[in-house]
Design a protein around this motif. Sequence first.
Motif, mmCIF file in Angstrom:
data_model
loop_
_atom_site.group_PDB
_atom_site.id
_atom_site.type_symbol
_atom_site.label_atom_id
_atom_site.label_comp_id
_atom_site.label_asym_id
_atom_site.label_seq_id
_atom_site.Cartn_x
_atom_site.Cartn_y
_atom_site.Cartn_z
ATOM 1 N N ALA A 43 10.795 37.457 33.662
ATOM 2 C CA ALA A 43 11.386 36.601 32.654
ATOM 3 C C ALA A 43 12.532 35.660 33.205
ATOM 4 O O ALA A 43 12.592 34.335 32.878
ATOM 5 C CB ALA A 43 12.152 37.404 31.322
ATOM 6 N N LYS A 44 13.061 36.162 34.208
ATOM 7 C CA LYS A 44 14.166 35.294 35.061
ATOM 8 C C LYS A 44 13.536 34.259 35.726
ATOM 9 O O LYS A 44 13.959 33.040 35.782
ATOM 10 C CB LYS A 44 14.767 36.246 36.083
ATOM 11 N N GLN A 45 12.266 34.261 36.173
ATOM 12 C CA GLN A 45 11.545 33.223 36.829
ATOM 13 C C GLN A 45 11.103 32.073 35.714
ATOM 14 O O GLN A 45 11.524 31.025 36.325
ATOM 15 C CB GLN A 45 10.474 33.805 37.456
ATOM 16 N N VAL A 46 10.681 32.297 34.651
ATOM 17 C CA VAL A 46 10.496 31.657 33.762
ATOM 18 C C VAL A 46 11.577 31.071 33.227
ATOM 19 O O VAL A 46 11.574 29.636 33.176
ATOM 20 C CB VAL A 46 9.753 32.254 32.475
ATOM 21 N N GLY A 47 12.711 31.641 32.988
ATOM 22 C CA GLY A 47 13.909 30.913 32.594
ATOM 23 C C GLY A 47 14.387 29.850 33.508
ATOM 24 O O GLY A 47 14.836 28.775 33.150
ATOM 25 N N ALA A 48 14.541 30.298 35.112
ATOM 26 C CA ALA A 48 14.912 29.343 36.008
ATOM 27 C C ALA A 48 13.892 28.000 35.957
ATOM 28 O O ALA A 48 14.540 26.963 36.020
ATOM 29 C CB ALA A 48 14.721 30.030 37.353
ATOM 30 N N VAL A 49 12.848 28.228 35.619
ATOM 31 C CA VAL A 49 11.657 26.961 35.877
ATOM 32 C C VAL A 49 11.993 25.947 34.549
ATOM 33 O O VAL A 49 11.897 24.876 34.625
ATOM 34 C CB VAL A 49 10.155 27.313 35.964
ATOM 35 N N ARG A 56 21.188 33.533 37.679
ATOM 36 C CA ARG A 56 22.425 34.433 37.566
ATOM 37 C C ARG A 56 23.207 33.764 36.368
ATOM 38 O O ARG A 56 23.971 34.335 35.757
ATOM 39 C CB ARG A 56 23.302 34.377 38.701
ATOM 40 N N ASP A 57 22.700 32.766 35.751
ATOM 41 C CA ASP A 57 23.642 31.989 34.608
ATOM 42 C C ASP A 57 23.133 32.587 33.343
ATOM 43 O O ASP A 57 23.557 32.349 32.240
ATOM 44 C CB ASP A 57 23.352 30.553 34.555
ATOM 45 N N PHE A 58 21.884 33.019 33.276
ATOM 46 C CA PHE A 58 21.268 33.782 31.646
ATOM 47 C C PHE A 58 20.720 35.051 32.152
ATOM 48 O O PHE A 58 20.429 35.716 33.348
ATOM 49 C CB PHE A 58 20.250 32.762 31.418
ATOM 50 N N SER A 59 20.650 35.661 31.008
ATOM 51 C CA SER A 59 19.849 37.175 31.061
ATOM 52 C C SER A 59 18.283 37.077 30.756
ATOM 53 O O SER A 59 17.833 35.880 30.301
ATOM 54 C CB SER A 59 20.497 37.964 30.175
ATOM 55 N N ALA A 60 17.554 37.869 31.478
ATOM 56 C CA ALA A 60 16.410 38.203 30.894
ATOM 57 C C ALA A 60 16.095 38.244 29.394
ATOM 58 O O ALA A 60 15.052 37.639 28.839
ATOM 59 C CB ALA A 60 15.623 39.133 31.580
ATOM 60 N N ALA A 61 16.955 38.781 28.822
ATOM 61 C CA ALA A 61 16.906 38.920 27.279
ATOM 62 C C ALA A 61 16.833 37.660 26.610
ATOM 63 O O ALA A 61 16.199 37.601 25.409
ATOM 64 C CB ALA A 61 18.037 39.858 26.750
ATOM 65 N N GLU A 62 17.593 36.876 26.788
ATOM 66 C CA GLU A 62 17.830 35.414 26.282
ATOM 67 C C GLU A 62 16.452 34.637 26.658
ATOM 68 O O GLU A 62 15.978 34.051 25.451
ATOM 69 C CB GLU A 62 18.584 34.618 27.023
#
Length: 103
Positions: A43-49, A56-62
Amino acid sequence: MRCIIARFPFDLTKHGVLESMKGITPEPATGECVTIGRRTYPAKQVGAVITGQDRRDFSAAEVVRAMTRLGFTCGGQIPAETSAHTADPFQRASEMLGNPLTD
């Protein structure tokens, strides 16, 4: 769809996410995952892309919440089995039958 990730609003679409993730190789998943197409991404990879933000600025839950609302399949990574099922078959048989040399 408008969503908030790391206190910033984003207008995301399913097509937009698919286009953003096209050609991106999934990293090894260690927690929450998002299935996009036939690939499963952390999820963190998707969020970053899709947001261009630092992980570090967002959570996987978001990210999971936003991707679920867009219709993607999300969930936790299935942990690798560490039980006897992954042990060497001869070792398992020996454990099940007992070792006649030491019994």
